[in-house]
Write a protein that holds these residues in place. Structure first.
Motif, PDB file in Angstrom:
ATOM      1  N   UNK A   1       1.058  -0.879   0.194  1.00 17.91           N
ATOM      2  CA  UNK A   1      -0.224  -0.125  -0.107  1.00 17.91           C
ATOM      3  C   UNK A   1       0.509   1.156  -0.013  1.00 17.91           C
ATOM      4  N   UNK A   2       2.196   1.411   0.760  1.00 12.03           N
ATOM      5  CA  UNK A   2       3.117   2.495   0.363  1.00 12.03           C
ATOM      6  C   UNK A   2       3.002   2.725  -0.494  1.00 12.03           C
ATOM      7  N   UNK A   3       3.996   1.576  -1.438  1.00 11.73           N
ATOM      8  CA  UNK A   3       4.683   1.768  -2.206  1.00 11.73           C
ATOM      9  C   UNK A   3       2.949   2.620  -3.336  1.00 11.73           C
ATOM     10  N   UNK A   4       2.020   1.616  -3.448  1.00  7.82           N
ATOM     11  CA  UNK A   4       1.350   2.281  -3.948  1.00  7.82           C
ATOM     12  C   UNK A   4       1.157   4.003  -4.588  1.00  7.82           C
ATOM     13  N   UNK A   5       0.699   4.115  -2.864  1.00 10.18           N
ATOM     14  CA  UNK A   5       0.849   5.907  -2.630  1.00 10.18           C
ATOM     15  C   UNK A   5       2.350   6.643  -3.157  1.00 10.18           C
ATOM     16  N   UNK A   6       2.690   5.912  -2.872  1.00 12.05           N
ATOM     17  CA  UNK A   6       4.034   6.373  -3.308  1.00 12.05           C
ATOM     18  C   UNK A   6       4.658   6.178  -4.704  1.00 12.05           C
ATOM     19  N   UNK A   7       4.221   5.723  -5.639  1.00 14.47           N
ATOM     20  CA  UNK A   7       4.000   5.783  -6.894  1.00 14.47           C
ATOM     21  C   UNK A   7       3.199   6.961  -7.399  1.00 14.47           C
ATOM     22  N   UNK A   8       2.319   6.749  -6.789  1.00 16.57           N
ATOM     23  CA  UNK A   8       1.241   7.560  -7.063  1.00 16.57           C
ATOM     24  C   UNK A   8       1.322   8.765  -6.795  1.00 16.57           C
ATOM     25  N   UNK A   9       1.512   9.490  -5.846  1.00 19.09           N
ATOM     26  CA  UNK A   9       2.544  10.807  -5.955  1.00 19.09           C
ATOM     27  C   UNK A   9       3.115  11.399  -6.769  1.00 19.09           C
TER      28      UNK A   9
END
Length: 129
Positions: A1-9
Protein backbone atom coordinates in the motif's frame (compact mmCIF):
# COMPACT_ATOMS: atom_id res chain seq x y z
CA UNK A 1 0.00 0.00 0.00
CA UNK A 2 2.82 2.36 0.88
CA UNK A 3 4.54 1.66 -2.44
CA UNK A 4 1.30 2.36 -4.32
CA UNK A 5 0.91 5.75 -2.60
CA UNK A 6 4.52 6.55 -3.32
CA UNK A 7 4.12 5.58 -6.99
CA UNK A 8 0.93 7.64 -7.37
CA UNK A 9 2.41 10.72 -5.69
CA UNK A 10 5.57 10.46 -7.81
CA UNK A 11 3.46 10.18 -10.97
CA UNK A 12 1.37 13.22 -9.98
CA UNK A 13 4.51 15.22 -9.23
CA UNK A 14 6.11 14.25 -12.55
CA UNK A 15 2.94 15.10 -14.48
CA UNK A 16 2.68 18.48 -12.76
CA UNK A 17 6.33 19.27 -13.47
CA UNK A 18 5.91 18.27 -17.11
CA UNK A 19 2.79 20.42 -17.47
CA UNK A 20 4.57 23.49 -16.06
CA UNK A 21 7.64 22.87 -18.24
CA UNK A 22 5.45 22.70 -21.36
CA UNK A 23 3.70 25.93 -20.38
CA UNK A 24 7.05 27.67 -19.86
CA UNK A 25 8.30 26.39 -23.23
CA UNK A 26 5.17 27.68 -24.97
CA UNK A 27 5.58 31.10 -23.34
CA UNK A 28 9.23 31.28 -24.38
CA UNK A 29 8.32 30.20 -27.90
CA UNK A 30 5.70 32.95 -28.13
CA UNK A 31 8.22 35.56 -26.94
CA UNK A 32 10.79 34.39 -29.50
CA UNK A 33 8.27 34.43 -32.35
CA UNK A 34 7.24 37.96 -31.39
CA UNK A 35 10.86 39.13 -31.27
CA UNK A 36 10.41 40.14 -27.62
CA UNK A 37 13.63 41.42 -26.07
CA UNK A 38 12.94 39.35 -22.94
CA UNK A 39 13.73 36.24 -24.98
CA UNK A 40 17.45 37.12 -25.25
CA UNK A 41 19.57 34.46 -23.53
CA UNK A 42 23.31 34.13 -22.76
CA UNK A 43 23.76 31.28 -25.27
CA UNK A 44 22.75 33.50 -28.21
CA UNK A 45 25.18 35.29 -30.52
CA UNK A 46 24.88 38.91 -31.67
CA UNK A 47 23.91 37.90 -35.25
CA UNK A 48 21.26 35.55 -33.84
CA UNK A 49 19.81 38.32 -31.63
CA UNK A 50 19.84 40.71 -34.59
CA UNK A 51 17.94 38.20 -36.72
CA UNK A 52 15.53 37.34 -33.91
CA UNK A 53 14.69 40.98 -33.15
CA UNK A 54 14.95 42.35 -36.72
CA UNK A 55 17.71 44.83 -35.87
CA UNK A 56 20.92 45.41 -37.86
CA UNK A 57 23.88 43.49 -36.48
CA UNK A 58 26.18 46.50 -36.77
CA UNK A 59 23.78 48.53 -34.61
CA UNK A 60 24.00 45.96 -31.79
CA UNK A 61 27.81 45.81 -31.92
CA UNK A 62 27.89 49.61 -31.82
CA UNK A 63 25.56 49.66 -28.80
CA UNK A 64 27.88 47.27 -26.97
CA UNK A 65 31.02 49.19 -28.06
CA UNK A 66 32.44 45.98 -29.54
CA UNK A 67 34.10 45.93 -32.98
CA UNK A 68 32.33 43.66 -35.46
CA UNK A 69 35.05 41.16 -36.34
CA UNK A 70 34.75 37.58 -37.61
CA UNK A 71 36.17 36.20 -34.36
CA UNK A 72 33.46 37.97 -32.32
CA UNK A 73 30.54 36.97 -34.56
CA UNK A 74 30.53 33.38 -33.31
CA UNK A 75 30.86 34.18 -29.62
CA UNK A 76 27.85 33.76 -27.37
CA UNK A 77 26.74 36.65 -25.20
CA UNK A 78 28.17 34.77 -22.23
CA UNK A 79 31.57 34.50 -23.93
CA UNK A 80 31.41 38.18 -24.95
CA UNK A 81 30.66 39.13 -21.35
CA UNK A 82 33.71 37.17 -20.18
CA UNK A 83 35.89 38.73 -22.88
CA UNK A 84 34.77 42.27 -22.09
CA UNK A 85 34.76 41.65 -18.31
CA UNK A 86 31.11 42.64 -17.93
CA UNK A 87 28.27 40.75 -16.25
CA UNK A 88 26.23 38.88 -18.86
CA UNK A 89 23.00 40.34 -17.42
CA UNK A 90 24.35 43.84 -18.00
CA UNK A 91 25.27 42.95 -21.57
CA UNK A 92 21.77 41.58 -22.20
CA UNK A 93 20.13 44.67 -20.66
CA UNK A 94 22.24 46.90 -22.92
CA UNK A 95 21.10 44.89 -25.94
CA UNK A 96 17.46 45.06 -24.85
CA UNK A 97 17.62 48.83 -24.43
CA UNK A 98 19.37 49.24 -27.78
CA UNK A 99 16.73 47.14 -29.54
CA UNK A 100 13.88 49.10 -27.93
CA UNK A 101 15.56 52.39 -28.92
CA UNK A 102 16.06 51.16 -32.49
CA UNK A 103 12.41 50.11 -32.72
CA UNK A 104 11.19 53.47 -31.40
CA UNK A 105 13.36 55.37 -33.87
CA UNK A 106 12.37 53.09 -36.72
CA UNK A 107 8.69 53.36 -35.85
CA UNK A 108 8.94 57.15 -35.58
CA UNK A 109 10.65 57.52 -38.95
CA UNK A 110 8.16 55.15 -40.62
CA UNK A 111 5.13 56.94 -39.22
CA UNK A 112 6.62 60.35 -40.11
CA UNK A 113 7.14 59.37 -43.73
CA UNK A 114 3.65 57.86 -43.90
CA UNK A 115 2.16 61.05 -42.46
CA UNK A 116 4.05 63.16 -44.99
CA UNK A 117 2.74 61.00 -47.82
CA UNK A 118 -0.83 61.15 -46.51
CA UNK A 119 -0.85 64.92 -45.85
CA UNK A 120 -0.97 66.07 -49.52
CA UNK A 121 -3.88 63.73 -50.29
CA UNK A 122 -5.84 65.06 -47.30
CA UNK A 123 -5.21 68.62 -48.40
CA UNK A 124 -6.21 67.77 -51.96
CA UNK A 125 -9.48 66.29 -50.74
CA UNK A 126 -10.07 69.40 -48.62
CA UNK A 127 -9.50 71.64 -51.63
CA UNK A 128 -12.17 69.79 -53.59
CA UNK A 129 -14.80 70.63 -51.01
Amino acid sequence: MLLLCLAVSTTVYAASSTYHAVQHLQQQSALVKAGDVRSIRPWMTIPYVAHLCHVPTAYLYQALHIPETPSVQHLTLHALALRTKRPVDSLIRTLQQAIETYRQQHRTSSSTSMAEQAAPSVMAEGERL
